[in-house]
Every structure is written in structure tokens, then in C-alpha cells.
Design an enzyme around this catalytic site. Structure first.
Site, PDB file in Angstrom:
ATOM      1  CB  SER A  16      -1.272   0.224   1.265  1.00 21.48           C
ATOM      2  OG  SER A  16      -1.383   1.072   1.293  1.00 21.48           O
ATOM      3  CE1 TYR A  61      -4.551  -2.413   4.951  1.00 17.43           C
ATOM      4  CE2 TYR A  61      -3.365  -0.301   4.852  1.00 17.43           C
ATOM      5  CZ  TYR A  61      -3.952  -1.508   3.981  1.00 17.43           C
ATOM      6  OH  TYR A  61      -4.215  -1.938   2.766  1.00 17.43           O
TER       7      TYR A  61
HETATM    8  P1  NAD Z   1     -11.524  -6.268  -0.048  1.00 18.72           P
HETATM    9  O1  NAD Z   1     -12.074  -5.803   0.893  1.00 18.72           O
HETATM   10  O2  NAD Z   1     -11.562  -6.614  -1.881  1.00 18.72           O
HETATM   11  O3  NAD Z   1      -9.864  -8.023  -0.259  1.00 18.72           O
HETATM   12  C1  NAD Z   1      -9.785  -8.075   1.294  1.00 18.72           C
HETATM   13  C2  NAD Z   1      -9.633  -9.401   1.065  1.00 18.72           C
HETATM   14  O4  NAD Z   1      -8.741 -10.080   2.346  1.00 18.72           O
HETATM   15  C3  NAD Z   1     -10.871 -10.279   1.795  1.00 18.72           C
HETATM   16  O5  NAD Z   1     -12.076  -9.735   0.166  1.00 18.72           O
HETATM   17  C4  NAD Z   1     -11.136 -11.222   2.376  1.00 18.72           C
HETATM   18  O6  NAD Z   1     -11.235 -12.479   1.494  1.00 18.72           O
HETATM   19  C5  NAD Z   1      -9.531 -10.955   2.560  1.00 18.72           C
HETATM   20  N1  NAD Z   1      -9.498 -11.641   3.604  1.00 18.72           N
HETATM   21  C6  NAD Z   1      -9.215 -10.295   5.207  1.00 18.72           C
HETATM   22  N2  NAD Z   1      -9.074 -10.888   6.275  1.00 18.72           N
HETATM   23  C7  NAD Z   1      -8.721 -12.687   6.594  1.00 18.72           C
HETATM   24  C8  NAD Z   1      -8.642 -13.736   6.625  1.00 18.72           C
HETATM   25  N3  NAD Z   1      -8.537 -13.565   7.932  1.00 18.72           N
HETATM   26  N4  NAD Z   1      -8.859 -14.755   6.089  1.00 18.72           N
HETATM   27  C9  NAD Z   1      -9.499 -14.813   4.520  1.00 18.72           C
HETATM   28  N5  NAD Z   1      -9.196 -13.555   4.064  1.00 18.72           N
HETATM   29  C10 NAD Z   1      -9.277 -12.441   4.781  1.00 18.72           C
HETATM   30  O7  NAD Z   1     -10.643  -5.102  -0.581  1.00 18.72           O
HETATM   31  P2  NAD Z   1      -9.595  -4.534  -1.381  1.00 18.72           P
HETATM   32  O8  NAD Z   1      -8.786  -2.914  -0.931  1.00 18.72           O
HETATM   33  O9  NAD Z   1      -9.004  -5.281  -2.456  1.00 18.72           O
HETATM   34  O10 NAD Z   1      -8.029  -5.279  -0.084  1.00 18.72           O
HETATM   35  C11 NAD Z   1      -6.900  -6.236  -1.297  1.00 18.72           C
HETATM   36  C12 NAD Z   1      -5.618  -6.113  -0.699  1.00 18.72           C
HETATM   37  O11 NAD Z   1      -5.328  -4.524  -1.181  1.00 18.72           O
HETATM   38  C13 NAD Z   1      -5.390  -5.871   0.978  1.00 18.72           C
HETATM   39  O12 NAD Z   1      -3.811  -6.616   1.449  1.00 18.72           O
HETATM   40  C14 NAD Z   1      -5.566  -4.304   1.159  1.00 18.72           C
HETATM   41  O13 NAD Z   1      -5.003  -3.917   2.086  1.00 18.72           O
HETATM   42  C15 NAD Z   1      -4.394  -3.734  -0.443  1.00 18.72           C
HETATM   43  N6  NAD Z   1      -5.068  -2.204  -0.392  1.00 18.72           N
HETATM   44  C16 NAD Z   1      -5.868  -1.334  -0.265  1.00 18.72           C
HETATM   45  C17 NAD Z   1      -6.589  -0.713  -0.384  1.00 18.72           C
HETATM   46  C18 NAD Z   1      -7.828  -0.176  -1.178  1.00 18.72           C
HETATM   47  O14 NAD Z   1      -7.829   2.049  -0.840  1.00 18.72           O
HETATM   48  N7  NAD Z   1      -8.656  -0.641  -1.316  1.00 18.72           N
HETATM   49  C19 NAD Z   1      -5.106   0.854  -0.606  1.00 18.72           C
HETATM   50  C20 NAD Z   1      -3.613   0.051  -0.569  1.00 18.72           C
HETATM   51  C21 NAD Z   1      -3.906  -2.078  -0.036  1.00 18.72           C
END
Ligand code: NAD
Ligand code: MG
Length: 337
Positions: free
Chosen positions: A229, A242
């Protein structure tokens, strides 16, 4: 949305380009006096205007219990369902994607399948509805789609997940460690040890366990991709726990890349900025932040998960065989990867 072509602005850009060409030709002299400009009204091929590629704030306040469903978000995120087109860049590859039901993981799963890969996704049992849609999309692309629900906070499950993916895919050569836990807390005093542990287990321990379990199966040419991130380098004050896990993710990408290069395995990261996903509407962002989500980015809007699909493809494909230990950002103009 990313898949909606804006005919009006495309025509405007084409005619603008034609004017620009004509002006350049005029100043360049007689040799270029007759530019081959597209006729007025002819659509430019393949151009997508980032300004209109996704909704802008303000967004409606909304809240879901963790982990949230993409299917219940308003507006629904665009993971490339109707727009991503493959061209065989991952033909015959076998991928495991954690958090593959929604967000960046779903965008990667759709793109990988359309590029010719078989794909196993992991997600939490509560996310079955989102996961079903992804499995259907993978199968509609003519590829094997395998659903392996379970909680990554358990080391035993992480091992089982990898073994099951290898067995059902008949091997493994792409591991996308993408699942993540994010909860905003105004003060460090609001973060219980249980919450802290939850974030660490999901974001730091699970990749450690999964990569350890996967390594014996990964042949030279395989790729590991971690979702980190912009928080790794520019942490928000309300994401104390986080943000530190994302710094750890960026760090493990760089360390493991050095360790695994002699084995022919590449390790890279993707560093998104604000992206419209369930994680943000299920405790990841405050209501105030959500209302203006992405508004602080120079792009003036959040990214849609599908806008990052190409990065996950590029980091997995053979064409990037000299790229390892890098973090590729997508943050709408802010931040450093
Ligand atoms: P999202 O909610 O679509 O995806 C996160 C996924 O993590 C969930 O769908 C879930 O299946 C999985 N997850 C969480 N806890 C879990 C557990 N204990 N066991 C199994 N699965 C679990 O959201 P996203 O934003 O697409 O997140 C994906 C990645 O992107 C993450 O690592 C997040 O930190 C990172 N990220 C997101 C953003 C943003 O703005 N959305 C920005 C930077 C980084
Ligand atoms: Mg999800």
C-alpha cells in the site's frame, strides 16, 4: 465506470489531437504540411480517459460488517468484469490468489483467467456470494476456477490452502498474497491487543505461512506478488497497525526477491492508493473519509480495482523476467510505492 466509453469526450480528444497535429505541422514547415489526421468524429482506438474511468466523490455513507461484500456496495466496484480483455499472456499458468473474491484480488482473478491461467481463490466463508461470481467469471473464460474458503489467521489452514490449490490446479506458479485486514482507529489507545493481533496475523503471518508452504512447488519462472500500500511509506494517523503491516509487506518483497532470485522465482509488490473496495466500507475508513474517498488524490477520485488488473498481470508474466524486488504503485498521482 472503467468499462463505459465516453463517446463525447473521446471525440473531443480526437478533434483536439487533430488540431494539435495541424499546428505542429504548420510550425514544422512544408514537409509536414499535410498531416494524416483522423477525420472529424472518428473515435480514437483504445483510449480510456482516466478522468472518467470511475465515480468521483462525494460517495454515500455506507457501512457493512467485516469483511463486507462488493455486491452490496453503492456504487458497485468495477473489477473489469465487462472490460478486461486477455491475449494469452498467462497461458497455462496456475495461480493462487488470496482475497480473490473482491477488490484487487477479484480484478487479478478475472484478468488472469482471461489471460489463460487457471485460478484458485481464497476468501472468508462470509464472502461466498462475492466468491461465486468470481468463480463463474473464471469458468466463463474457459479456465479452471477453484474456491477454497477459510481463515488465513490459522497456520494449519494456510498450509491446507496451498496443498489444496496445488492438488486441484495440478501445480502452482503464481502466488498473489493479497488478503488484508484494515480497521481505522482514531487513537492507538483504541486498538486492543486482539485487534492488533488480528491485523498482524492476516497481513504479516499469513503471507509468511503461505509463501513457506508454496515454495517447494514453485519452479523457476514462478512469481510471488504481495499487495502492499501507499501506507507503507506515507502512513495515515488512524491506520497505526495496518500501515506498519504494509511497511512489512514492502520489506518482505525486497528481502525475498534477493533470497529467491538465485532460484529463478520473482517477488514483487503492488502498492495501491485509495481504491473502492469492501475493505473501506467495513471499518477500513471513517464515514468522513468514505464520503470524500479518493478526493485528495490528484486524480480527484478513488481507483477502481479493475484499473490495477494490468499491474498484477505484468508482474506475473514471463515478459517481466528481469523485474524482481519492485513495488509498482497505482495511487492516482499521490504517494510513493
Ligand atoms: P477487499 O475487501 O476486497 O479484499 C480484502 C480481502 O481480504 C477480502 O475479500 C477477504 O477475502 C480477505 N481477508 C481478510 N481477512 C481474511 C482472513 N482472515 N482470512 C482469509 N481472507 C481474509 O479489499 P481490497 O482493498 O481489495 O484489499 C486487497 C488488498 O489491497 C489488501 O491487502 C489491502 O490492504 C490492500 N490495499 C487496499 C487499498 C484500498 O484502498 N482498497 C489500498 C492499498 C492497499
Ligand atoms: Mg471480499
Amino acid at each position: 465506470m472503467a468499462n463505459q466509453e465516453d463517446g463525447i469526450s473521446r471525440r473531443a480528444m480526437v478533434s483536439g489531437a487533430a488540431v494539435g497535429l495541424a499546428a505542429a505541422a504548420a510550425s514544422a514547415g512544408p514537409a509536414l504540411a499535410k498531416p494524416q489526421a483522423p477525420a472529424q468524429g472518428t473515435p480514437a482506438t483504445g483510449l480510456k480517459d482516466p478522468r472518467s474511468a470511475g465515480p468521483k466523490p462525494p460517495f454515500q455513507r455506507q457501512s457493512q460488517p467485516w469483511p463486507g461484500l462488493a455486491g452490496k456496495m453503492n456504487p458497485r466496484p468495477d473489477h473489469g468484469e465487462t472490460s478486461y480483455r486477455g491475449s494469452g499472456r498467462l497461458a497455462g499458468r496456475k495461480a493462487l490468489i488470496t482475497g480473490g473474491d473482491s477488490g484487487m484480488g477479484r480484478a487479478a482473478a478475472i484478468a488472469y483467467a482471461r489471460e489463460g491461467a487457471d485460478v484458485a481463490i481464497n476468501y472468508l466463508p462470509d464472502e461466498e456470494a462475492d466468491a461465486r461470481e468470481v468463480i463463474d467469471l473464471i469458468r466463463a473464460a474457459g479456465r479452471k476456477g477453484i474456491a477454497i474458503p477459510g481463515d488465513l489467521r490459522s497456520e494449519a489452514f494456510c498450509k491446507k490452502l496451498v496443498d489444496s490449490a496445488v492438488k486441484q490446479l495440478g501445480g502452482l506458479d503464481i502466488v498473489v498474497s493479497n488478503a488484508g485486514r484494515q480497521q481505522a482507529h482514531a487513537s492507538i489507545l483504541d486498538i486492543s491487543t486482539e485487534q492488533f493481533d488480528w491485523t498482524m496475523k492476516t497481513n504479516i503471518y499469513a503471507p509468511f505461512w503461505i509463501i513457506k508452504a508454496a515454495l517447494p512447488y514453485l519452479q523457476p519462472g514462478s512469481a510471488i506478488i504481495g499487495t502492499t500500500s501507499e501506507q507503507a511509506t506515507d502512513p495515515s494517523k488512524d491506520l497505526y497497525d495496518y500501515a506498519m503491516t504494509k511497511a512489512a509487506t514492502t520489506n518482505y518483497v525486497r528481502s525475498l526477491a534477493k533470497q529467491l532470485a538465485p532460484k529463478g522465482i520473482r517477488v514483487n509488490g503492488v502498492a495501491p492508493g485509495p481504491v473502492w473496495t469492501p475493505l473501506q466500507v467495513s471499518g477500513g475508513a471513517t464515514m468522513e473519509k468514505l464520503e470524500n474517498f479518493g478526493g485528495d488524490a490528484p486524480a480527484g477520485r478513488p481507483g477502481q480495482p479493475g484499473e490495477l488488473a494490468g499491474i498484477y498481470v505484468i508482474l506475473a508474466e514471463n515478459g517481466s523476467s528481469f523485474t524482481t524486488g519492485h513495488v509498482y504503485g497505482a495511487a492516482g498521482g499521490n504517494g510513493l510505492p
